[in-house]
Design an enzyme around this catalytic site. Sequence first.
Site, mmCIF file in Angstrom:
data_model
loop_
_atom_site.group_PDB
_atom_site.id
_atom_site.type_symbol
_atom_site.label_atom_id
_atom_site.label_comp_id
_atom_site.label_asym_id
_atom_site.label_seq_id
_atom_site.Cartn_x
_atom_site.Cartn_y
_atom_site.Cartn_z
ATOM 1 N N THR A 128 0.879 -1.188 0.000
ATOM 2 C CA THR A 128 0.000 0.000 0.000
ATOM 3 C C THR A 128 0.909 1.228 0.000
ATOM 4 O O THR A 128 1.369 1.642 -1.051
ATOM 5 C CB THR A 128 -0.973 0.002 1.193
ATOM 6 O OG1 THR A 128 -0.258 -0.192 2.403
ATOM 7 C CG2 THR A 128 -2.016 -1.088 1.034
ATOM 8 N N LYS B 153 3.703 -6.934 3.917
ATOM 9 C CA LYS B 153 3.569 -5.508 3.607
ATOM 10 C C LYS B 153 3.384 -4.726 4.894
ATOM 11 O O LYS B 153 3.013 -5.286 5.926
ATOM 12 C CB LYS B 153 2.417 -5.265 2.622
ATOM 13 C CG LYS B 153 1.052 -5.802 2.991
ATOM 14 C CD LYS B 153 0.237 -4.870 3.854
ATOM 15 C CE LYS B 153 0.044 -3.538 3.143
ATOM 16 N NZ LYS B 153 -0.678 -2.607 4.070
ATOM 17 N N THR C 113 -0.674 -9.709 12.850
ATOM 18 C CA THR C 113 0.142 -8.682 12.210
ATOM 19 C C THR C 113 -0.496 -8.197 10.934
ATOM 20 O O THR C 113 -1.608 -8.560 10.609
ATOM 21 C CB THR C 113 1.540 -9.212 11.875
ATOM 22 O OG1 THR C 113 2.302 -8.134 11.331
ATOM 23 C CG2 THR C 113 1.479 -10.314 10.842
ATOM 24 N N GLU D 245 5.893 4.454 7.442
ATOM 25 C CA GLU D 245 5.563 5.755 6.865
ATOM 26 C C GLU D 245 6.346 6.889 7.525
ATOM 27 O O GLU D 245 6.236 7.115 8.727
ATOM 28 C CB GLU D 245 4.064 6.014 7.000
ATOM 29 C CG GLU D 245 3.246 5.145 6.058
ATOM 30 C CD GLU D 245 1.755 5.385 6.187
ATOM 31 O OE1 GLU D 245 1.017 4.827 5.360
ATOM 32 O OE2 GLU D 245 1.325 6.105 7.101
ATOM 33 N N ASN E 96 -0.643 10.793 6.669
ATOM 34 C CA ASN E 96 -1.871 10.273 7.245
ATOM 35 C C ASN E 96 -2.979 11.308 7.421
ATOM 36 O O ASN E 96 -4.086 10.969 7.797
ATOM 37 C CB ASN E 96 -1.576 9.592 8.582
ATOM 38 C CG ASN E 96 -0.977 8.222 8.334
ATOM 39 O OD1 ASN E 96 -1.659 7.337 7.840
ATOM 40 N ND2 ASN E 96 0.305 8.071 8.619
ATOM 41 N N THR F 39 -9.010 11.295 1.656
ATOM 42 C CA THR F 39 -9.616 12.366 0.863
ATOM 43 C C THR F 39 -8.686 12.847 -0.222
ATOM 44 O O THR F 39 -7.544 12.424 -0.306
ATOM 45 C CB THR F 39 -9.978 13.558 1.764
ATOM 46 O OG1 THR F 39 -8.856 13.888 2.573
ATOM 47 C CG2 THR F 39 -11.148 13.211 2.628
#
Lengths: 393, 393
Positions: free
Chosen positions: A146, A172, A183, A266, A388, A393
């Site tokens: 992702t 991932k 997980t 991230e 995040n 949106t």
Amino acid sequence: MHLPLGFSAAGVACGIKSDPSKLDLALFLSDRPATAAGVFTQNQVVGAPVKVSRSRVPSTTVRGVVLNSGCSNACTGQRGIDDAQWMTAAVAEQVGCQPEDILVCSTGIIGHFLPRQKLAEGIPVVSKSVAAGDDHFLAAARAMMTTDTVPKQAMRKLSLGGKTVTISGACKGAAMIAPNMATMLAVVMTDVRIIPETAQKLLTQAVNTSFNCISVDQHTSTSDTVLFLANGATGITIGDTAMQEFQQALTDVCQELSQKIIRDAEGAEHFVTVDVIGARTSEEAYRMAKSVCDSPLVKTAVAGNDPNWGRIVSAAGYSGVKFFEEECSLAINGIEVYRAGAPTQFDADAVSAAMKTGEVHFVLTFTHGKEQSRCWTCDLTAEYVRLNADYST
Amino acid sequence: MHLPLGFSAAGVACGIKSDPSKLDLALFLSDRPATAAGVFTQNQVVGAPVKVSRSRVPSTTVRGVVLNSGCSNACTGQRGIDDAQWMTAAVAEQVGCQPEDILVCSTGIIGHFLPRQKLAEGIPVVSKSVAAGDDHFLAAARAMMTTDTVPKQAMRKLSLGGKTVTISGACKGAAMIAPNMATMLAVVMTDVRIIPETAQKLLTQAVNTSFNCISVDQHTSTSDTVLFLANGATGITIGDTAMQEFQQALTDVCQELSQKIIRDAEGAEHFVTVDVIGARTSEEAYRMAKSVCDSPLVKTAVAGNDPNWGRIVSAAGYSGVKFFEEECSLAINGIEVYRAGAPTQFDADAVSAAMKTGEVHFVLTFTHGKEQSRCWTCDLTAEYVRLNADYST
């Protein structure tokens, strides 16, 4: 990085992700029925694919795992369950097996329905594309991604009964990561023969010291799933003597995969290892390590290479484990900053410089006993917030 | 905003903070012995001032509270305890009372020793400066601030026995805020007469639905303290009939103070109210509300005005409270986005626009029972990360 004997894989783009060039549909297949075990999220809100796959393991007849990224099919009610079951049936039709012998995982945004039309077109393509080559294994790992920036694979080889056996896996990340007895999506495969009870025991043990020891943001996902497939294609059965060696190799694969999730978390710029040693029980050690890993204040300090050690000690302090400050000491990258409840005279610039390498190691030492735990986390950066703040949106 | 009868206050700059013009030493005094109650952090690592003040309440002879900002005197071992005791003795000498009748609070960075020389000069100044005026109350509130951008005060008046009685308080934020049976520093004063057992009961009840219901970053501090002083200067004793009314007014003061902490939280741009209703027990409702308030993924979504509701539902899902998705619905700012386990057809742009007002309201409705809980939090912004990445260096 290759697949165990008798396994094949593929990854294709079928348009679930907004960028039509991105891979978003993966398939792992075994050429014969395989033993399958799984561990799943403990969140009360679970994705439809978790409900479907959970009901199908343990098993001795699993032929494959189909995974899509771009849509988690979670919080989607009965229609979501129907969609997940339909997805396995569509794969089973291509493969020539029962729908119950296909497991399913989905990852991506919560609360959206799966695009059936796109999958109806993609499933025949991915099923016809499977092959045993390294490039196909890599494509499948890519199709699971992702917000991951790199695919995540791991492999270990063992010599058993004069033959080489292989354990390979893919997973991932890269956020909503705080597995609890489970997980994010991972598929681990091996070519030895294992009965389901043993497979489940081996997997649970491996996950407890790997995927369950990482946290990006303490948010246990609705979709966490680790699947373990053993197809026996080498003809080798693990005997009692090799069990420990196999367990270690499986744990190594799971730890390597879970650490890759943290390294690609991230916005992360630091990889943080938290050791708690000298605890009364490994469970108490784990709770304190996890509490440090989950603290936004610890993680922002790491982002700034700031040896603000009071945040680390106080995070252990609110973990629920009882201790006196005099029983606690702390070292950062080998430099002791807090000894038996009082600060040391340490060189803050030296600690900060050590943190700037991107590899950060906290060792919390207690005087309680001999148990320990190791967890991994990353820093919390402004980039994580940016990523995040506008994901849906 | 004024003090209750018989109380005086002062705030001065004594050089603990790096900017010598910033107020950093506060004193609240009662002109007569007061009943005192307190609630303190449940962190296993507690600041030296917490240890000292905790040992001195409940009491009927407290004369004052001295507070400093810029240094929390936590994780400082025996020297820290000696320093905190010395600080109360220095104030007691000025006031003319026993050291045990002075309570102490400190806030700021962890792991540094108090600068005794600066305090030795500042304490006589602040002791001579105390007065009952509003400006003095405000100065004391200012001297408690660390990264707070505004001072935080609250006041309620009640008519009891033909006289007006007053409850006034001051507190500070603005991070390391996730009180657990306690909170950040707050001093609440009243001019009615209350026995210690009643004072403790009233305070605990008020704190449970105010300071214990807020979270900026889920990091329970080492220094959380709420002190409640009742000096009886009005001559009024609360009877059983007025108890409920007084409890409500005290809770109102604590809620207003705790909400001011959230509104001034580091980097925050949104004020978030989380209601969980229809739960089996208020404790279960509280756990789910707190879990939503503590999720970095929920808080980053709020920062981006992103109605990414799956994060809210899944945060309740990992709180440890058992439920089926079909028993859960969610509304954001009055718009239902999730009903009985499945998504609604809602206008995402309308919800996002409503969130842009800065006031965000989540209502999670369960079908379990009639209990509820309300908690408050803020968003997680890049500015919060920036502020905390280099707090100590």
